[in-house]
Design a protein around this motif. Structure first.
Motif: not given
Length: 139
Positions: A3-14, A16-25
């Protein structure tokens, strides 16, 4: 199954921040769509994902074959064709540009990358994906 897993979090307004391993977008909508333009939209990320997956898979094959390719010689332009109701991509065109003098050496790796790219394999039955190879001459 792997499997590949990523996480996302609302960061305010519109935003979203996404995290894949040690990388953020950062993911956001453009201002003309009510966003803050802090990052690419999800659809743009899909196009970036396809192009990035294809190119990294290609470079993996080139490296495995021991080819001394200067990676900066290959570039991609990925264009998604949108259809409304519901809005979605119905076609994605991937224009790959590389030097004509390397066509004989790289054509096989490009085709292997098409078949080996996780993103391409995941979407190709739902979205028409067209790869076009543009072999350029120096000058």
């Amino acid at each position: 199954m792997p499997e590949i897993n990523v996480t996302l979090q609302h960061a305010g307004g519109t935003v979203t921040t996404g995290q894949a391993r040690s990388h953020s977008v950062v993911i956001d909508r453009p201002e003309d769509k009510g966003g803050n333009d802090k990052g690419p939209m999800g659809g743009e990320l899909l196009l970036l994902s396809l192009g990035g997956c294809f190119l990294s898979t290609f470079l993996g094959f080139v490296k495995a074959d021991g080819h001394p390719l200067d990676e900066e010689l290959v570039s991609l332009n990925v264009t998604g064709v949108l259809t409304p109701a519901p809005t979605r991509f119905t076609e994605v065109n991937v224009a790959v540009t590389a030097p004509a003098e390397l066509e004989g050496e790289l054509s096989k790796q490009f085709l292997k990358a098409e078949r080996g790219c996780i993103v391409h394999n995941s979407i190709k039955d739902s979205i028409k994906v067209v790869f076009e190879y543009r072999w350029t001459t120096g000058g």
